[in-house]
Design a protein around this motif. Sequence first.
Motif, short mmCIF file in Angstrom:
data_model
loop_
_atom_site.label_atom_id
_atom_site.label_comp_id
_atom_site.label_asym_id
_atom_site.label_seq_id
_atom_site.Cartn_x
_atom_site.Cartn_y
_atom_site.Cartn_z
N GLU A 1 -7.98 1.71 -6.26
CA GLU A 1 -8.14 3.03 -6.43
C GLU A 1 -6.61 3.86 -5.79
OE1 GLU A 1 -10.67 6.43 -4.53
OE2 GLU A 1 -11.79 5.05 -6.20
N GLU A 2 -6.29 3.45 -4.45
CA GLU A 2 -5.38 3.94 -3.55
C GLU A 2 -4.04 3.74 -4.36
OE1 GLU A 2 -6.93 3.62 0.87
OE2 GLU A 2 -6.06 1.80 -0.01
N ARG A 3 -3.89 2.48 -4.88
CA ARG A 3 -2.59 2.10 -5.46
C ARG A 3 -2.44 2.73 -6.89
NH1 ARG A 3 0.68 -3.02 -5.91
NH2 ARG A 3 1.80 -3.09 -7.96
N ASN A 4 -3.43 2.93 -7.39
CA ASN A 4 -3.31 3.71 -8.87
C ASN A 4 -3.14 5.18 -8.67
OD1 ASN A 4 -3.84 1.32 -10.30
ND2 ASN A 4 -6.16 1.98 -10.63
N ALA A 5 -3.48 5.50 -7.39
CA ALA A 5 -3.29 7.04 -7.13
C ALA A 5 -1.78 7.56 -6.65
CB ALA A 5 -4.25 7.35 -6.03
N LEU A 6 -0.96 6.40 -6.25
CA LEU A 6 0.37 6.57 -6.05
C LEU A 6 1.16 6.92 -7.01
CD1 LEU A 6 0.89 3.15 -3.67
CD2 LEU A 6 0.41 5.70 -2.93
N PRO A 7 2.30 7.80 -6.95
CA PRO A 7 3.27 7.97 -7.99
C PRO A 7 4.19 7.10 -7.92
CG PRO A 7 3.91 9.13 -5.74
CD PRO A 7 2.32 8.62 -5.63
N ASP A 8 4.81 7.08 -9.36
CA ASP A 8 5.66 5.92 -9.49
C ASP A 8 6.78 5.83 -8.59
OD1 ASP A 8 4.22 5.20 -11.89
OD2 ASP A 8 5.55 6.43 -13.33
N GLU A 9 7.19 6.65 -7.70
CA GLU A 9 8.25 6.99 -7.20
C GLU A 9 8.03 6.32 -5.71
OE1 GLU A 9 7.01 10.05 -7.86
OE2 GLU A 9 8.21 9.83 -9.76
N ALA A 10 6.60 5.85 -5.38
CA ALA A 10 6.28 5.24 -4.31
C ALA A 10 6.43 3.46 -4.41
CB ALA A 10 4.64 5.17 -4.05
N PHE A 11 6.78 3.16 -5.54
CA PHE A 11 7.04 1.72 -5.84
C PHE A 11 8.52 1.43 -5.85
CE2 PHE A 11 2.80 2.67 -7.39
CZ PHE A 11 2.21 1.59 -7.16
N ALA A 12 8.75 0.33 -5.43
CA ALA A 12 10.34 0.03 -5.48
C ALA A 12 10.86 -0.46 -6.73
CB ALA A 12 10.69 -1.12 -4.34
N PRO B 1 4.76 -1.63 -3.86
CA PRO B 1 4.38 -0.18 -3.34
C PRO B 1 4.85 -0.03 -2.00
CG PRO B 1 2.52 -1.69 -3.33
CD PRO B 1 3.70 -2.31 -3.95
N ILE B 2 5.62 1.10 -1.65
CA ILE B 2 6.13 1.29 -0.41
C ILE B 2 5.79 2.82 -0.05
CG2 ILE B 2 8.13 1.30 1.06
CD1 ILE B 2 9.50 -0.46 -0.78
N PRO B 3 4.57 3.07 0.18
CA PRO B 3 4.09 4.40 0.40
C PRO B 3 4.38 4.76 1.89
CG PRO B 3 2.26 3.20 0.22
CD PRO B 3 3.19 2.07 -0.16
N ASP B 4 4.48 3.74 2.82
CA ASP B 4 4.61 4.27 4.20
C ASP B 4 5.40 2.98 4.80
OD1 ASP B 4 2.58 1.86 4.75
OD2 ASP B 4 1.01 3.26 4.32
N ALA B 5 5.52 3.08 6.41
CA ALA B 5 6.36 2.21 7.05
C ALA B 5 5.75 0.83 7.07
CB ALA B 5 6.69 2.76 8.51
#
Length: 69
Positions: free
Chosen positions: A7-18, A25-29
């Motif tokens: 659910e968290e991964r699906n909620a991420l915008p495309d820009e959060a992926f390298a 996925p790279i949403p945080d440090a």
Amino acid sequence: MSKLTTEERNALPDEAFALPGRRYPIPDATHARDALARASEMLHRGTLTQDEYDTIHRKAEEVLRRERM
């Protein structure tokens, strides 16, 4: 390694992926550091191109810089 639920991964915008295809996925440090480690490993195994590695590295560094501010 920090885990994302489906659910968290699906909620991420495309820009959060390298990479395209919602890879790395790279949403945080925490995920940025993990992506750097995994990308290096995959590059040495031959399952990641140098261009893909460079893209992951660049995007992960951007996230880490942002988190330091």
